[in-house]
Design an enzyme around this catalytic site. Structure first.
Site, PDB file in Angstrom:
ATOM      1  N   HIS A 178       0.838  -1.184   0.038  1.00  0.00           N
ATOM      2  CA  HIS A 178      -0.233  -0.258   0.253  1.00  0.00           C
ATOM      3  C   HIS A 178       1.202   1.057   0.248  1.00  0.00           C
ATOM      4  CE1 HIS A 178      -2.899  -2.658   2.139  1.00  0.00           C
ATOM      5  NE2 HIS A 178      -3.582  -2.377   0.599  1.00  0.00           N
ATOM      6  N   LYS A 219     -15.373  -7.472   3.440  1.00  0.00           N
ATOM      7  CA  LYS A 219     -14.669  -8.179   4.766  1.00  0.00           C
ATOM      8  C   LYS A 219     -14.745  -7.732   6.067  1.00  0.00           C
ATOM      9  CE  LYS A 219     -10.885  -7.025   1.299  1.00  0.00           C
ATOM     10  NZ  LYS A 219      -9.561  -6.018   1.333  1.00  0.00           N
ATOM     11  N   ARG A 239      -2.060  -6.206  -8.374  1.00  0.00           N
ATOM     12  CA  ARG A 239      -1.474  -6.976  -8.237  1.00  0.00           C
ATOM     13  C   ARG A 239      -2.020  -7.947  -9.423  1.00  0.00           C
ATOM     14  NH1 ARG A 239      -3.212  -7.395  -1.739  1.00  0.00           N
ATOM     15  NH2 ARG A 239      -5.465  -7.868  -3.345  1.00  0.00           N
TER      16      ARG A 239
HETATM   17  O1  PNS Z   1      -8.639  -2.769   0.202  1.00  0.00           O
HETATM   18  P1  PNS Z   1     -10.048  -3.180  -0.681  1.00  0.00           P
HETATM   19  O2  PNS Z   1     -10.431  -3.673   0.909  1.00  0.00           O
HETATM   20  O3  PNS Z   1      -9.962  -3.777  -1.228  1.00  0.00           O
HETATM   21  O4  PNS Z   1     -10.806  -1.480  -0.960  1.00  0.00           O
HETATM   22  C1  PNS Z   1     -11.872  -1.283  -0.959  1.00  0.00           C
HETATM   23  C2  PNS Z   1     -12.704   0.249  -0.656  1.00  0.00           C
HETATM   24  C3  PNS Z   1     -12.460   0.085   1.043  1.00  0.00           C
HETATM   25  C4  PNS Z   1     -12.009   0.823  -1.642  1.00  0.00           C
HETATM   26  C5  PNS Z   1     -14.162  -0.484  -1.150  1.00  0.00           C
HETATM   27  O5  PNS Z   1     -14.973  -1.370  -0.881  1.00  0.00           O
HETATM   28  C6  PNS Z   1     -14.986   0.709  -1.250  1.00  0.00           C
HETATM   29  O6  PNS Z   1     -14.948   1.445  -1.769  1.00  0.00           O
HETATM   30  N1  PNS Z   1     -15.508   0.959   0.210  1.00  0.00           N
HETATM   31  C7  PNS Z   1     -16.771   2.498   0.200  1.00  0.00           C
HETATM   32  C8  PNS Z   1     -18.133   2.051  -0.435  1.00  0.00           C
HETATM   33  C9  PNS Z   1     -18.144   1.914  -1.493  1.00  0.00           C
HETATM   34  O7  PNS Z   1     -18.060   3.461  -2.599  1.00  0.00           O
HETATM   35  N2  PNS Z   1     -19.065   0.978  -2.515  1.00  0.00           N
HETATM   36  C10 PNS Z   1     -18.851   0.850  -4.046  1.00  0.00           C
HETATM   37  C11 PNS Z   1     -18.073   0.768  -4.424  1.00  0.00           C
HETATM   38  S1  PNS Z   1     -18.024   0.526  -6.539  1.00  0.00           S
END
Ligand code: PNS
Length: 165
Positions: A21, A45, A94
């Site tokens: 990250h 998650k 990745r």
């Molecule tokens: O590190 P991650 O878990 O891959 O990150 C994913 C994250 C937190 C960026 C994604 O789940 C997110 O954007 N969450 C916020 C809610 C949202 O906007 N959901 C719709 C995304 S299409």
């Protein structure tokens, strides 16, 4: 006339932040005027650290970096990016396994907020197989995670994750 500040968001669960990250965050900071690293909720998650703890760990790791700040937001990323006036969302990509999920999120975010572009940075080769969940699995079994996480938060992770037998 002053040029408009170019702001990028680096969103994620960061449960916990890894050197993979940080590599992406630092590379984004070299390309944008300001980078906001935002701890968000991924509904698929279960996290081991609270949002406040994840923000705290990120802050320990990025201290001293002038154009990087850390925030958290419990809502839609597209909405948050609009609120902050960001022009880009930066994600690390990745292996191929990330692609479908990330592509789906990028297209959904574009639909929700057409002003913001999602940019993918290729993960550095040494971090190709690194993930927070792998780090937690190794830490829970007493393995060495020092090559995968910043030294500043090594202890925080062990204290939370290591399960004494
Ligand atoms: O590190 P991650 O878990 O891959 O990150 C994913 C994250 C937190 C960026 C994604 O789940 C997110 O954007 N969450 C916020 C809610 C949202 O906007 N959901 C719709 C995304 S299409």
């Amino acid at each position: 006339m002053m040029a408009k500040e170019r702001i990028a968001i680096c969103p994620g669960s960061f449960d916990p932040v890894t050197i993979g990250h940080l590599d992406i965050i630092n590379r984004a900071a070299a390309m944008f005027d300001r980078v906001i690293v935002t701890v968000m909720t991924n509904t698929s998650k279960l996290c081991s650290f609270t949002a406040e703890e994840r923000v705290g760990m990120l802050r320990k790791c990025i201290q001293g970096a002038e154009n990087i700040e850390v925030d958290s937001y419990d809502g839609l990323l597209a909405e948050y990016a609009a609120k902050k006036g960001a022009c880009a969302i930066i994600k690390g990509l990745r292996a191929m396994s990330d692609f479908e999920y990330e592509f789906q999120m990028a297209l959904t975010n574009k639909k929700l907020n057409p002003e913001v572009e999602t940019l993918f940075l290729t993960t550095s080769a040494q971090n190709m197989y690194l993930s927070s969940s792998m780090v937690k699995q190794i830490a829970s079994m007493g393995g060495d995670i020092s090559d995968f996480v910043p030294a500043e938060i090594h202890r925080d992770i062990i204290n939370r994750i290591y399960i004494k037998k």
